[in-house]
Enzyme design. Structure first.
Site, PDB file in Angstrom:
ATOM      1  N   THR A  36       0.839  -1.199   0.000  1.00 23.31           N
ATOM      2  CA  THR A  36       0.000   0.000   0.000  1.00 23.31           C
ATOM      3  C   THR A  36       0.869   1.242   0.000  1.00 23.31           C
ATOM      4  O   THR A  36       2.015   1.207   0.447  1.00 23.31           O
ATOM      5  CB  THR A  36      -0.932   0.002   1.228  1.00 23.31           C
ATOM      6  OG1 THR A  36      -1.846   1.093   1.135  1.00 23.31           O
ATOM      7  CG2 THR A  36      -0.159   0.130   2.526  1.00 23.31           C
ATOM      8  N   THR A  99      -3.606   2.605  -3.742  1.00 25.35           N
ATOM      9  CA  THR A  99      -3.193   3.981  -4.009  1.00 25.35           C
ATOM     10  C   THR A  99      -4.278   4.923  -3.515  1.00 25.35           C
ATOM     11  O   THR A  99      -5.442   4.803  -3.904  1.00 25.35           O
ATOM     12  CB  THR A  99      -2.942   4.190  -5.515  1.00 25.35           C
ATOM     13  OG1 THR A  99      -1.921   3.285  -5.947  1.00 25.35           O
ATOM     14  CG2 THR A  99      -2.512   5.615  -5.806  1.00 25.35           C
ATOM     15  N   ILE A 135      -8.000   1.347  -5.371  1.00 24.95           N
ATOM     16  CA  ILE A 135      -8.121   2.771  -5.071  1.00 24.95           C
ATOM     17  C   ILE A 135      -8.554   2.911  -3.612  1.00 24.95           C
ATOM     18  O   ILE A 135      -9.613   2.434  -3.216  1.00 24.95           O
ATOM     19  CB  ILE A 135      -9.135   3.451  -6.009  1.00 24.95           C
ATOM     20  CG1 ILE A 135      -8.637   3.398  -7.460  1.00 24.95           C
ATOM     21  CG2 ILE A 135      -9.387   4.890  -5.566  1.00 24.95           C
ATOM     22  CD1 ILE A 135      -7.350   4.173  -7.712  1.00 24.95           C
ATOM     23  N   LYS A 136      -7.706   3.563  -2.837  1.00 24.98           N
ATOM     24  CA  LYS A 136      -7.954   3.684  -1.393  1.00 24.98           C
ATOM     25  C   LYS A 136      -8.721   4.973  -1.099  1.00 24.98           C
ATOM     26  O   LYS A 136      -8.289   6.069  -1.468  1.00 24.98           O
ATOM     27  CB  LYS A 136      -6.636   3.650  -0.622  1.00 24.98           C
ATOM     28  CG  LYS A 136      -6.814   3.599   0.876  1.00 24.98           C
ATOM     29  CD  LYS A 136      -5.589   3.050   1.602  1.00 24.98           C
ATOM     30  CE  LYS A 136      -4.335   3.817   1.348  1.00 24.98           C
ATOM     31  NZ  LYS A 136      -3.239   3.379   2.234  1.00 24.98           N
ATOM     32  N   ILE A 137      -9.861   4.819  -0.436  1.00 25.99           N
ATOM     33  CA  ILE A 137     -10.792   5.921  -0.188  1.00 25.99           C
ATOM     34  C   ILE A 137     -11.215   5.894   1.274  1.00 25.99           C
ATOM     35  O   ILE A 137     -11.508   4.826   1.818  1.00 25.99           O
ATOM     36  CB  ILE A 137     -12.044   5.781  -1.083  1.00 25.99           C
ATOM     37  CG1 ILE A 137     -11.668   5.795  -2.570  1.00 25.99           C
ATOM     38  CG2 ILE A 137     -13.067   6.873  -0.781  1.00 25.99           C
ATOM     39  CD1 ILE A 137     -12.821   5.415  -3.501  1.00 25.99           C
TER      40      ILE A 137
END
Length: 322
Positions: A36, A99, A135-137
């Site tokens: 990550t 990301t 996709i990190k949210i």
């Protein structure tokens, strides 16, 4: 006499091990399946020799293409560096690279969707397909709704800063690929309140992840549960068998040095009976409002991520000006 396998080796048989770092050398050494990145890790990467060519190339791009809007140039270089680091990491791991979308966008669904699409396009331009990326949210209501749309487009998401059951269930209902409940930060809150658990089985972070895992498995949810934010190897061992565990290099090293039996603690076959209650924006908000720990930690986590992003951008601005 054959030496017994390390606890890290045993853990790999029970859970997918993810490295919570962008340290190229650490990832090469520890061989996680996934890894990550976040602005803090990207900022640290700026000082690593392995990224020197990338940094010079993107700074040169910024100097050549930068217009009158200096802020826009800095932000674009930050994005390019973030993706560049992700590309390097994607070469090392067989699985995914998470990301992070700007924390500043945590309460803006459409802006989060736009940034996620941009990141996926940037990866594609550099030869990395979207099936290598998460996709990190941040798991606000707006972030979860963004993930709902992105998942429909085939863009898998990692919803982070999970502290509360309402967040977890909303993510599962939205069809999110993966959630990251923060074990250590939950414990930190209660320790600060003078509520230190008597045993690891009473650790509130461990209990929370076990509860979510069991509910997801009983429901048949495909959303992956990835324990995160560990303070000790004891917390990690207490969640052996969780779908994925993202672990810092120092704790990975400790697990690699420790021996002795590491029993499975979580298993789909042992999941408790559980029924999900539908979550809408009102019930999501009320669920958070009734949980001071989750309210504080979600807001604080977003603020920390935002500060880290601003620090990365300041470093880039200084380098561009230098």
């Amino acid at each position: 006499m054959t030496a017994s396998p390390s606890k890290l080796a045993q853990l790999r048989e029970l859970s997918v091990v993810v490295a919570d770092t962008g340290d190229y050398d650490a990832i090469k050494r520890l061989k996680p399946v996934d890894c990550t990145t976040n602005p803090t890790l990207v900022k640290k990467a700026l000082d690593l020799p392995v990224y020197a060519d990338l940094i010079e190339r993107e700074l040169a791009w910024g100097r050549e293409h930068g217009g009158d809007d200096r802020t826009a140039t800095v932000n674009e270089v930050a994005d390019r560096l973030t993706i560049g680091v992700g590309v390097k990491l994607a070469e090392l791991v067989p699985g995914r690279v998470s990301t992070e979308v700007d924390a500043d966008l945590a309460h803006d669904t459409q802006a989060t969707i736009a940034k996620a699409r941009k990141f996926i396009a940037m990866y594609a331009e550099r030869g990395v397909s979207k099936d290598k990326i998460l996709i990190k949210i941040a798991a606000t209501w707006e972030g979860i709704e963004a993930a709902r749309q992105l998942q429909k487009e085939g863009i898998d998401c990692n919803l982070t800063l999970i502290f509360n059951r309402s967040q977890a269930l909303a993510c599962a209902e939205a069809g999110v690929f993966l959630i990251s409940p923060f074990v250590g930060r939950i414990l930190d809150y209660y320790v600060a309140q003078g509520q230190t658990p008597a045993s690891i089985d009473e650790d509130p972070g461990v209990v929370f992840v076990r509860t979510v895992y069991n509910e997801f498995k009983q429901r048949g949810s495909s959303t992956v549960v990835m324990g995160a934010s560990f303070r000790s190897t004891a917390q990690i061992e207490a969640l052996a068998g969780c779908d994925r565990l993202t672990i810092s290099p120092d704790l990975l090293e400790k697990l690699d040095a420790e021996h002795g039996e590491l029993p499975r603690k979580l298993s789909p076959a042992q999941a408790d009976n559980a029924q999900f209650t539908p979550i809408d924006s009102d019930s999501f908000a009320s669920g958070l409002a009734a949980d001071p720990m989750a309210t504080e930690k979600l807001a604080g986590g977003i603020d920390t991520f935002a500060k880290d992003l601003h620090a990365l951008r300041k470093t880039i601005a200084d380098k561009l000006a230098g």
